[in-house]
Design a protein around this motif. Structure first.
Motif, mmCIF file in Angstrom:
data_model
loop_
_atom_site.group_PDB
_atom_site.id
_atom_site.type_symbol
_atom_site.label_atom_id
_atom_site.label_comp_id
_atom_site.label_asym_id
_atom_site.label_seq_id
_atom_site.Cartn_x
_atom_site.Cartn_y
_atom_site.Cartn_z
ATOM 1 N N ARG A 48 1.554 8.036 -6.676
ATOM 2 C CA ARG A 48 0.955 8.671 -7.852
ATOM 3 C C ARG A 48 1.888 8.385 -9.018
ATOM 4 O O ARG A 48 3.102 8.561 -8.916
ATOM 5 C CB ARG A 48 0.814 10.171 -7.660
ATOM 6 C CG ARG A 48 0.285 10.874 -8.909
ATOM 7 C CD ARG A 48 0.120 12.374 -8.671
ATOM 8 N NE ARG A 48 -0.173 13.092 -9.882
ATOM 9 C CZ ARG A 48 -1.353 13.173 -10.473
ATOM 10 N NH1 ARG A 48 -2.384 12.550 -9.930
ATOM 11 N NH2 ARG A 48 -1.523 13.853 -11.579
ATOM 12 N N ASN A 51 -3.545 7.181 -9.035
ATOM 13 C CA ASN A 51 -3.144 7.170 -7.635
ATOM 14 C C ASN A 51 -3.421 5.764 -7.128
ATOM 15 O O ASN A 51 -4.549 5.264 -7.229
ATOM 16 C CB ASN A 51 -3.946 8.201 -6.831
ATOM 17 C CG ASN A 51 -3.697 9.605 -7.315
ATOM 18 O OD1 ASN A 51 -2.563 9.981 -7.577
ATOM 19 N ND2 ASN A 51 -4.742 10.389 -7.450
ATOM 20 N N SER A 106 -0.468 10.956 1.827
ATOM 21 C CA SER A 106 -1.522 10.149 2.440
ATOM 22 C C SER A 106 -1.248 8.646 2.344
ATOM 23 O O SER A 106 -2.043 7.845 2.814
ATOM 24 C CB SER A 106 -2.863 10.485 1.786
ATOM 25 O OG SER A 106 -2.798 10.278 0.391
ATOM 26 N N ILE A 113 -6.888 4.549 -6.053
ATOM 27 C CA ILE A 113 -7.489 5.534 -5.152
ATOM 28 C C ILE A 113 -8.329 6.476 -6.008
ATOM 29 O O ILE A 113 -7.806 7.133 -6.913
ATOM 30 C CB ILE A 113 -6.398 6.324 -4.388
ATOM 31 C CG1 ILE A 113 -5.524 5.364 -3.573
ATOM 32 C CG2 ILE A 113 -7.040 7.385 -3.497
ATOM 33 C CD1 ILE A 113 -4.267 6.013 -3.004
ATOM 34 N N VAL A 144 -6.295 12.950 -2.782
ATOM 35 C CA VAL A 144 -5.048 12.502 -2.153
ATOM 36 C C VAL A 144 -4.221 13.718 -1.755
ATOM 37 O O VAL A 144 -4.377 14.796 -2.318
ATOM 38 C CB VAL A 144 -4.210 11.592 -3.089
ATOM 39 C CG1 VAL A 144 -4.956 10.312 -3.411
ATOM 40 C CG2 VAL A 144 -3.836 12.315 -4.356
ATOM 41 N N SER A 145 -3.346 13.533 -0.792
ATOM 42 C CA SER A 145 -2.421 14.597 -0.389
ATOM 43 C C SER A 145 -1.093 14.375 -1.081
ATOM 44 O O SER A 145 -0.514 13.289 -0.997
ATOM 45 C CB SER A 145 -2.212 14.574 1.128
ATOM 46 O OG SER A 145 -3.428 14.848 1.787
ATOM 47 N N ARG A 146 -0.628 15.422 -1.768
ATOM 48 C CA ARG A 146 0.642 15.344 -2.487
ATOM 49 C C ARG A 146 1.625 16.343 -1.885
ATOM 50 O O ARG A 146 1.238 17.326 -1.283
ATOM 51 C CB ARG A 146 0.436 15.662 -3.969
ATOM 52 C CG ARG A 146 -0.426 14.639 -4.665
ATOM 53 C CD ARG A 146 -0.752 15.024 -6.076
ATOM 54 N NE ARG A 146 0.457 15.171 -6.879
ATOM 55 C CZ ARG A 146 0.483 15.790 -8.039
ATOM 56 N NH1 ARG A 146 -0.606 16.340 -8.543
ATOM 57 N NH2 ARG A 146 1.608 15.882 -8.725
ATOM 58 N N ASN A 201 -2.899 2.650 -4.101
ATOM 59 C CA ASN A 201 -2.630 2.290 -2.718
ATOM 60 C C ASN A 201 -1.623 1.135 -2.721
ATOM 61 O O ASN A 201 -1.961 -0.016 -2.455
ATOM 62 C CB ASN A 201 -3.928 1.902 -2.016
ATOM 63 C CG ASN A 201 -3.713 1.653 -0.538
ATOM 64 O OD1 ASN A 201 -2.707 2.045 0.023
ATOM 65 N ND2 ASN A 201 -4.663 0.980 0.078
ATOM 66 N N GLY A 227 0.714 5.605 -0.423
ATOM 67 C CA GLY A 227 0.512 5.140 -1.786
ATOM 68 C C GLY A 227 1.420 5.851 -2.764
ATOM 69 O O GLY A 227 2.389 6.518 -2.392
ATOM 70 N N LEU A 238 2.849 9.494 -2.178
ATOM 71 C CA LEU A 238 1.811 10.384 -1.688
ATOM 72 C C LEU A 238 1.929 10.573 -0.186
ATOM 73 O O LEU A 238 2.263 9.622 0.537
ATOM 74 C CB LEU A 238 0.428 9.811 -2.022
ATOM 75 C CG LEU A 238 0.115 9.665 -3.512
ATOM 76 C CD1 LEU A 238 -1.173 8.864 -3.691
ATOM 77 C CD2 LEU A 238 -0.003 11.035 -4.144
#
Length: 72
Positions: free
Chosen positions: A37, A6, A33, A58, A62-64, A8, A35, A31
């Protein structure tokens, strides 16, 4: 090392870096959030990208986007 990272960094920048380094990508996604993945073909490729983006990796959660929403 895991093949998934992940980062940024914007997806376009990550793609360009992988092309320049001749690194094979198996999956890439933005992502929620912020950034990118990325899942690479092998651990050596992941280590290469990890070194390049070392300060932008990161390490926390993280939020996916759920996969079913990505194909809707």
């Amino acid at each position: 090392m895991s093949r998934a990272l992940n980062l940024n960094a914007p997806q376009e920048h990550v793609l360009a870096t992988c092309v320049k380094q001749k690194v094979a990508i198996t999956q890439i996604e933005s992502l929620v959030s912020g950034g990118t993945r990325i899942v690479l073909k092998n651990g050596d490729d992941a280590a290469t990208i990890g070194r390049i983006y070392k300060s932008k990796v990161i390490t926390g959660p993280v939020s996916r986007i759920p996969a079913r929403m990505m194909h809707a």
